[in-house]
Design a protein around this motif. Sequence first.
Motif, PDB file in Angstrom:
ATOM      1  N   LEU A   1       5.724  12.589  23.696  1.00 28.45           N
ATOM      2  CA  LEU A   1       5.097  11.309  23.374  1.00 28.45           C
ATOM      3  C   LEU A   1       6.115  10.339  22.782  1.00 28.45           C
ATOM      4  CD1 LEU A   1       1.633  10.817  21.800  1.00 28.45           C
ATOM      5  CD2 LEU A   1       3.580   9.604  20.837  1.00 28.45           C
ATOM      6  N   SER A   2       6.086   9.103  23.280  1.00 27.25           N
ATOM      7  CA  SER A   2       6.902   8.032  22.708  1.00 27.25           C
ATOM      8  C   SER A   2       6.118   6.738  22.807  1.00 27.25           C
ATOM      9  CB  SER A   2       8.245   7.901  23.436  1.00 27.25           C
ATOM     10  OG  SER A   2       8.040   7.487  24.785  1.00 27.25           O
ATOM     11  N   ALA A   3       6.434   5.827  21.898  1.00 27.72           N
ATOM     12  CA  ALA A   3       5.747   4.535  21.913  1.00 27.72           C
ATOM     13  C   ALA A   3       6.674   3.497  21.299  1.00 27.72           C
ATOM     14  CB  ALA A   3       4.432   4.608  21.149  1.00 27.72           C
TER      15      ALA A   3
ATOM     16  N   ALA B   1       0.871  -1.184   0.000  1.00 27.42           N
ATOM     17  CA  ALA B   1       0.000   0.000   0.000  1.00 27.42           C
ATOM     18  C   ALA B   1       0.908   1.234   0.000  1.00 27.42           C
ATOM     19  CB  ALA B   1      -0.930  -0.008   1.205  1.00 27.42           C
ATOM     20  N   PRO B   2       1.439   1.631  -1.147  1.00 26.38           N
ATOM     21  CA  PRO B   2       2.471   2.681  -1.178  1.00 26.38           C
ATOM     22  C   PRO B   2       2.004   4.031  -0.651  1.00 26.38           C
ATOM     23  CG  PRO B   2       1.753   2.093  -3.407  1.00 26.38           C
ATOM     24  CD  PRO B   2       1.182   1.071  -2.486  1.00 26.38           C
ATOM     25  N   GLU B   3       0.721   4.368  -0.812  1.00 31.16           N
ATOM     26  CA  GLU B   3       0.238   5.661  -0.308  1.00 31.16           C
ATOM     27  C   GLU B   3       0.345   5.768   1.209  1.00 31.16           C
ATOM     28  OE1 GLU B   3      -1.256   6.084  -4.386  1.00 31.16           O
ATOM     29  OE2 GLU B   3      -1.087   4.420  -3.002  1.00 31.16           O
ATOM     30  N   LEU B   4       0.271   4.633   1.885  1.00 28.39           N
ATOM     31  CA  LEU B   4       0.365   4.642   3.337  1.00 28.39           C
ATOM     32  C   LEU B   4       1.698   5.229   3.804  1.00 28.39           C
ATOM     33  CD1 LEU B   4      -1.766   3.619   5.367  1.00 28.39           C
ATOM     34  CD2 LEU B   4      -0.454   1.509   5.559  1.00 28.39           C
ATOM     35  N   HIS B   5       2.709   5.112   2.957  1.00 26.65           N
ATOM     36  CA  HIS B   5       4.059   5.571   3.296  1.00 26.65           C
ATOM     37  C   HIS B   5       4.292   7.035   2.899  1.00 26.65           C
ATOM     38  CE1 HIS B   5       5.715   1.462   4.169  1.00 26.65           C
ATOM     39  NE2 HIS B   5       4.655   1.125   3.455  1.00 26.65           N
ATOM     40  N   GLU B   6       3.289   7.700   2.369  1.00 24.38           N
ATOM     41  CA  GLU B   6       3.448   9.078   1.887  1.00 24.38           C
ATOM     42  C   GLU B   6       3.118  10.125   2.954  1.00 24.38           C
ATOM     43  OE1 GLU B   6       4.591  10.122  -1.269  1.00 24.38           O
ATOM     44  OE2 GLU B   6       5.204   8.009  -1.203  1.00 24.38           O
TER      45      GLU B   6
ATOM     46  N   GLU C   1       6.867   2.280  11.408  1.00 22.83           N
ATOM     47  CA  GLU C   1       6.996   2.715  12.801  1.00 22.83           C
ATOM     48  C   GLU C   1       7.013   4.237  12.925  1.00 22.83           C
ATOM     49  OE1 GLU C   1       8.333   1.699  17.031  1.00 22.83           O
ATOM     50  OE2 GLU C   1       7.124   0.739  15.479  1.00 22.83           O
ATOM     51  N   ASP C   2       7.891   4.888  12.157  1.00 29.35           N
ATOM     52  CA  ASP C   2       7.995   6.348  12.237  1.00 29.35           C
ATOM     53  C   ASP C   2       6.694   7.022  11.815  1.00 29.35           C
ATOM     54  OD1 ASP C   2      10.592   6.093  13.104  1.00 29.35           O
ATOM     55  OD2 ASP C   2      11.481   6.450  11.130  1.00 29.35           O
ATOM     56  N   HIS C   3       6.035   6.443  10.837  1.00 27.44           N
ATOM     57  CA  HIS C   3       4.773   7.012  10.354  1.00 27.44           C
ATOM     58  C   HIS C   3       3.701   6.954  11.451  1.00 27.44           C
ATOM     59  CE1 HIS C   3       7.088   5.757   6.853  1.00 27.44           C
ATOM     60  NE2 HIS C   3       6.396   6.596   6.110  1.00 27.44           N
ATOM     61  N   TRP C   4       3.649   5.811  12.148  1.00 24.37           N
ATOM     62  CA  TRP C   4       2.642   5.671  13.203  1.00 24.37           C
ATOM     63  C   TRP C   4       2.933   6.602  14.376  1.00 24.37           C
ATOM     64  CZ3 TRP C   4      -2.078   4.114  13.786  1.00 24.37           C
ATOM     65  CH2 TRP C   4      -2.591   3.942  15.072  1.00 24.37           C
ATOM     66  N   ILE C   5       4.202   6.714  14.755  1.00 24.81           N
ATOM     67  CA  ILE C   5       4.566   7.630  15.842  1.00 24.81           C
ATOM     68  C   ILE C   5       4.166   9.055  15.471  1.00 24.81           C
ATOM     69  CG2 ILE C   5       6.488   8.652  17.120  1.00 24.81           C
ATOM     70  CD1 ILE C   5       5.879   5.832  17.989  1.00 24.81           C
ATOM     71  N   GLN C   6       4.380   9.424  14.214  1.00 22.97           N
ATOM     72  CA  GLN C   6       4.005  10.771  13.785  1.00 22.97           C
ATOM     73  C   GLN C   6       2.497  10.953  13.820  1.00 22.97           C
ATOM     74  OE1 GLN C   6       6.560  12.974  13.180  1.00 22.97           O
ATOM     75  NE2 GLN C   6       4.913  14.490  13.359  1.00 22.97           N
ATOM     76  N   LEU C   7       1.767   9.908  13.477  1.00 25.67           N
ATOM     77  CA  LEU C   7       0.297   9.975  13.572  1.00 25.67           C
ATOM     78  C   LEU C   7      -0.114  10.231  15.020  1.00 25.67           C
ATOM     79  CD1 LEU C   7      -2.300   7.693  11.859  1.00 25.67           C
ATOM     80  CD2 LEU C   7      -2.421   8.024  14.317  1.00 25.67           C
TER      81      LEU C   7
ATOM     82  N   ASN D   1       3.977  13.622   1.333  1.00 25.11           N
ATOM     83  CA  ASN D   1       2.771  14.270   0.797  1.00 25.11           C
ATOM     84  C   ASN D   1       1.680  14.303   1.874  1.00 25.11           C
ATOM     85  OD1 ASN D   1       3.365  14.754  -2.190  1.00 25.11           O
ATOM     86  ND2 ASN D   1       3.880  12.578  -1.993  1.00 25.11           N
ATOM     87  N   LYS D   2       1.988  15.009   2.943  1.00 29.29           N
ATOM     88  CA  LYS D   2       1.118  14.990   4.116  1.00 29.29           C
ATOM     89  C   LYS D   2      -0.286  15.505   3.809  1.00 29.29           C
ATOM     90  CE  LYS D   2       0.874  16.514   8.938  1.00 29.29           C
ATOM     91  NZ  LYS D   2       1.547  17.263  10.019  1.00 29.29           N
TER      92      LYS D   2
END
Length: 754
Positions: free
Chosen positions: A662-664, A542-547, A636-642, A551-552
Amino acid sequence: MLSAYHLLIVMVSLSTCEVLTSRPRPQELIVMTVATDANHDGYQQFLASIIQHKLTLEPVGVGMEWTGGDIETKPGGGMKINLLKKAVEKYKDRTDLALLITDSYDAIMHGSQSNIIDAFMDLQASVVFSAEVFIWPDASLAVKYPPVRTGESRYLNSGGYMGYADSIYKLLTDHEIADADDDQLYFTNLFIDEYQLQLHGGSMYSENEAPKLSPAEAIDRMSIKLDKRSTIFQTLNGVLDQVDIKYKNSKSYLFNVGTGSRPLVIHGNGPIKHKLNRMVSYLNDAWTPTSGCNACTKNRIDVSDAKELPTLLMTLMIEETTPFLYHWFDRLDALTYPKDKLDVLVHNQHAYHEKLVSDWVEKNKDTYKSMKYVSSTEGLNAAEGKNKALQQCIEEKCEYLLSIDSVAQITKPDLLEHLVSLNKSCITPMMVRPGLLFSTFWAEKNENGYYAQGENYRDHVTYEMMGVWNVPYTSGLQLIKASKLSLLPENPYKVGDMFPPQDYDVAFAYNARKHGLFMHVVNMEHYGHLINPDSYDTSRAAPELHEQFTNKLDWELHYLHEDFYKISVNESYELEQPCTDVFWFPIVNDYYCDDLIHTMETFGKWSGGTNKDERLSGGYENVPTRDIHMNQVGLEDHWIQLLKDYVHPVQLKVFEGYHSTLSAIMNFVVRYRTDEQPSLRPHHDSSTFTVNMALNTKDKDYEGGGVRFIRYNCTLVGLRKGWMLMHPGRLTHYHEGLPTTGGTRYIMVSFVNP
C-alpha cells in the motif's frame, strides 16, 4: 604478642587435633544476630528464613541505638562484639551447644539445624569463620594468611561464624574492643595469631624463627578455621560468577560451582547486598520453574472485607506533560478500592494540564475521604512534590503511601486491593511500554546507581517468569507501608549532589536500598501499561493525534471507532455497500475527526482551489479542491500507517485477488463552503482505489453535500462521521461532490496506489 585465647591453647597438654576430634557433636543450635532495627527489611527477610528452616533465633540489641560506626564504608562493628559478650555469657560453660552468629540485614539461612551441625563437624574446629576473597580492613595482613586453592576464599569475614558456645565466649572476651573499632580486625588478629602459633608447632616463638609445620599441617591443628570452601557460609562479594541457583523439582538452592558446595548461610557482604536480595526471590524454594512462585502465597493479607481495608494516601503525580491524561483519570475513577479509604493528594507540575486536572479535582473533591491539590502555580518540582506527599503521610499517620505517576495507566480495577494483599514494604506492579522492554523496574543497577542490564529481566517483562521479585529500583507506581517510612532519611528523594534533581526516583531507590526498605515488583497478572511521554509536543494543535507511533495502544483506544473491531475480529462481518463496489465502514471516532479538523484550521493554509498547485511535483492539479495535505501538518506518515494497519486488511477482504504494498501520495483534508468551493465537478481519481472519510455531520455542521457515482446513478448523502467510503478510483467510479449549501463540510481523502 599472643592473645589470652591462644595462650590458653599453648597450655593445653593435648595437641589441638586431639582436642578437636574428641569434642562431642552439639545437641542444640542457636542462631544469634545483632539487629538494632527489627523494622529493617533485611532483618525481616532473615527472620523469614529462620522460620522456614525451623531454627532457633536469639536476636541481640533490638531497639538499641547503633554506635558501631558506618560499617558499610568504614571500619567498625565493635559494638556487635560487646553486645554478644553479654548475650553469650549465659552459655559460656555449654559444651553441648553450638552458636551460629551471623549478620542479618544482608544474610539468610539456607539449611536446617541438622545440615548446619553436620557441616560444622566435618570442619573439625572449635570455631569456624566465614571466608571471603577480599581482605578488610587491613590489607597488610594478607601475607600472614595461609594460602588457598583456586575457587576457595582466603580471608576471614566476621559476618558469620559458628562454634561451641564455650569457645565462642572465650573469643568474644579475649580482649576489650570499643564499639566503633572494627570487629573483623579483632577476629582477624585472633585467627592470624593462632595460625602463626601452629606453624611453629604450638609453642612460643620469635618473629624470625622458621616455621616447624607446613601451612596445611598448621591449619589441621587450629581451633579456629575458615570456611574457605563455603560449606556453611557463602559470602557473595567477588564470587558471583562462582555461584548459581539450582532447581530440583519444587526446590531451589545455591550451588558453589568452584567448590561443589551447597552453602547453608548466604551473606551479601560488601556493596552487593541487592544481589542477595535478587537471589532471595528464588532461593529457599521461593520460585522454581516447575512450581512457579511459591512465595507469592505466603504472608498474604485478606482483602475480602472492604471495611477492613487500610487507609491509603493516594498521591497523583503529574510530573511531566503526559499524553492521554484524561484516560489516566478515567482509569483512576474505575478503581474498586473504597473511595472513603483514600485520601488524595494531587500534584501537577505543568500549566498545560491545569484545566483538566483542576476540573477532575473539583468533580471528585467530595468523592474521596479527602482531597488536596498542589497546582502548577505553586512551583514545586517533582522531588519536592513527592516529598510533600511522604511528609503528609507521616504527619497524618496514614497506613500506606500510594504514589501513582501520570505515565502509569492502570487497567486492573482491583489493583490496589491486590497490592495490599501482597503485604510488601514497597510493592510496584510491573507495567511496560507496549512493544518495548522499558518497565517500572530495573533488575540491576551499575556502580553509580543507574540502570544496568539484569539477569532474567526480559523473562520478567515478557511474563515468561511470573511472581514477586526483589529489585534495586522501581518507579511509576509504588505502594509503601507507612510503618517503613521511618527507615528513610528526612528527604529520601535527594542524596546530596549524587543525583541531579530530575533523577529523584533514582535517589529514592538509593536511599531505600541503603536504609533497608526493600522494593519489590509483581508481575503475577497484567496490571496496565506505561505511557511514553518523550515525544509529546504540547505546542501542536492536537498533540495526541501525533502519538500513533509512540503510544499506539492508547491512540487506538482514544481514536478508533468503537465498532471498528467488529470488522477486524469478525470474519463474517458484512460491510455495507450502498453503491456498487463502494464499501462503507467505521474507522475512527469523533475525537479523531474533531482533532484533525482543529489541526487543519489551526494550520490555516488552505489551497486556493485552482489548477495551479506548487505542492505537487508538476505544479498542476487537474481537479482542484480547497485542501491541506497531511504532509503539511506532519501527519503524512501517521495517515499512511493508519491505512496500512486498519484499511488495508479491509481492502484485502472486499477486493479479493488484489494484493500490493500500500502507498498513497495524495492524502488531504478538503473543505467545502458556499463562499469558497461548495462542490466538485465529475472526475476520476488518480488511484487504484480511493478512501473518503467524513469528518463532520450533515444537518449539524453543514447542509447539503454528498457524493454521486454517475455510472451507477447512486447518490450518498448524510455520510456518517468517522466512516470511510472505499471505492475504485479509475474507469468505473466516475463521481462528483454535491454542493454544500450551508455551513462547512470536511472530508479526508486518500488516493491509494496511484
